[in-house]
Scaffold this motif. Structure first.
Motif, PDB file in Angstrom:
ATOM      1  N   LEU A   1      16.816   9.183 -71.415  1.00 41.28           N
ATOM      2  CA  LEU A   1      16.882   8.501 -69.894  1.00 41.28           C
ATOM      3  C   LEU A   1      17.019   9.504 -68.894  1.00 41.28           C
ATOM      4  N   ARG A   2      17.413  10.695 -69.072  1.00 38.26           N
ATOM      5  CA  ARG A   2      17.535  11.694 -68.054  1.00 38.26           C
ATOM      6  C   ARG A   2      16.166  12.237 -67.901  1.00 38.26           C
TER       7      ARG A   2
ATOM      8  N   ASP B 205      14.039   9.889 -66.034  1.00 34.98           N
ATOM      9  CA  ASP B 205      14.199   9.759 -64.503  1.00 34.98           C
ATOM     10  C   ASP B 205      13.738  10.997 -63.902  1.00 34.98           C
TER      11      ASP B 205
ATOM     12  N   LEU C  50      12.340   0.403 -60.890  1.00 29.32           N
ATOM     13  CA  LEU C  50      13.567   0.959 -60.265  1.00 29.32           C
ATOM     14  C   LEU C  50      14.334   1.961 -60.969  1.00 29.32           C
ATOM     15  N   ASN C  51      14.285   2.317 -62.233  1.00 24.65           N
ATOM     16  CA  ASN C  51      15.407   3.131 -62.790  1.00 24.65           C
ATOM     17  C   ASN C  51      14.794   3.473 -64.359  1.00 24.65           C
ATOM     18  N   PRO C  52      15.124   4.376 -65.148  1.00 19.27           N
ATOM     19  CA  PRO C  52      14.637   4.965 -66.365  1.00 19.27           C
ATOM     20  C   PRO C  52      15.371   3.454 -67.290  1.00 19.27           C
TER      21      PRO C  52
ATOM     22  N   ALA D  75      10.555  10.568 -61.193  1.00 23.11           N
ATOM     23  CA  ALA D  75      10.308  10.796 -59.694  1.00 23.11           C
ATOM     24  C   ALA D  75       9.259  11.688 -59.496  1.00 23.11           C
TER      25      ALA D  75
ATOM     26  N   TYR E 280       4.009   3.538 -65.943  1.00 23.78           N
ATOM     27  CA  TYR E 280       4.850   3.611 -64.810  1.00 23.78           C
ATOM     28  C   TYR E 280       3.919   2.677 -63.834  1.00 23.78           C
TER      29      TYR E 280
ATOM     30  N   GLU F  37      15.277   0.275 -66.841  1.00 24.60           N
ATOM     31  CA  GLU F  37      14.432  -0.685 -66.769  1.00 24.60           C
ATOM     32  C   GLU F  37      13.261  -0.453 -67.147  1.00 24.60           C
TER      33      GLU F  37
END
Length: 281
Positions: free
Chosen positions: A143-144, A147, A264-266, A151, A259, A268
């Motif tokens: 997840l890190r 993210d 919105l975020n990892p 970006a 992607y 999801e």
């Protein structure tokens, strides 16, 4: 941690010394054990066990109840003139509070040591990001890193695809082959995944039966090529073990997702990729 262990050892030693001292004093002061001696020793061990289990304050309350009961018996014997060895009577009044106090100290030190161990385990979980079986990153690392890649893809408008790989019937594999051979299977799957992907691709073990892939600069079409290559490698998977079952037929579902800006975020992104597993038949 070391200080708590020392306190635990000291408390145990003091308790053992107290119990043996009480036992030998009783032997020295009278030749035979009477029924009430066995009863008092038994009650002392019960108070000791309850104090270790419940803590110092409940232990002292229980101790007070026992001493009150025993004191009532001694007082009754004094009135009726049937009281036996006086020194032993006083000895029990001293032994119970001392034993309860040190048992309570032992219980408290054990509790604090357990709390410290729990904190250490949590800190270790935060620090460790590598899966020991595959050598890949774990779910937190997935997840890190995802993210950061999201970006980067959004900022530079570059393609990004992730893959979620689920080993089918994983619990059945453990039941049939055992955990050790299942670990071997995971290692071979990891090797096959390494061969099917590029150096810059990121590989993770995100759950017990699930692997994750982050494929930077990769479209969904190119990711499909990786998927086919991986499944082809796994179809030839063979593992030697001590049993007669030397060939494993591993069924692997792969969900791929490119992607999009509306993700919105990892979390999801991962959840949507897991949904894609339903369409891999």
């Amino acid at each position: 941690m070391k200080s708590h262990l020392k306190k635990i050892i000291y408390s145990i030693l003091i308790l053992v010394i107290l119990l043996f001292t009480l036992f030998f004093i009783t032997l020295l002061m009278q030749k035979n054990f009477f029924f009430y001696d066995y009863a008092l020793y038994g009650a002392l061990l019960v108070v000791l066990a309850l104090t270790l289990s419940l803590g110092l304050i409940p232990g002292l309350l229980i101790c007070a109840i026992v001493i009150f009961g025993y004191g009532s018996v001694v007082f009754f014997q004094m009135i009726t003139g049937t009281s036996q060895i006086w020194t032993l009577n006083y000895l029990w009044f001293i032994a119970y509070p001392l034993t309860t106090f040190f048992a309570g100290q032992l219980s408290e030190n054990v509790r604090m040591a357990n709390e410290q161990c729990t904190k250490c385990d949590k800190m270790t979980d935060r620090i460790v990001t590598i899966d020991e079986i595959t050598g890949f990153g774990n779910g937190r690392e997935f997840l890190r890193d995802l993210d950061g890649e999201m970006a980067r893809a959004k900022r530079h408008k570059i393609p990004l695809t992730i893959g979620v790989l689920e080993i089918q019937y994983f619990e059945e594999l453990i039941t049939i082959y055992g955990r050790d051979n299942t670990k071997k299977i995971y290692k071979v799957i990891a090797e096959a995944l390494n061969r099917a992907t590029r150096v810059e691709d990121l590989r993770f073990r995100i759950d017990e039966d699930m692997l994750g892939l982050i494929l930077p600069h990769t479209t969904i079409e190119n990711a499909q090529v990786v998927k086919m290559r991986l499944k082809e490698n796994l179809s030839k998977l063979e593992i030697e073990d001590e049993s007669s079952l030397g060939r494993y037929n591993i069924e692997l579902k792969v969900g791929l997702l490119a992607y999009r800006d509306d993700i919105l975020n990892p979390m999801e992104f991962k959840a949507l990729a897991v949904k894609e597993l339903e369409y891999d038949v």
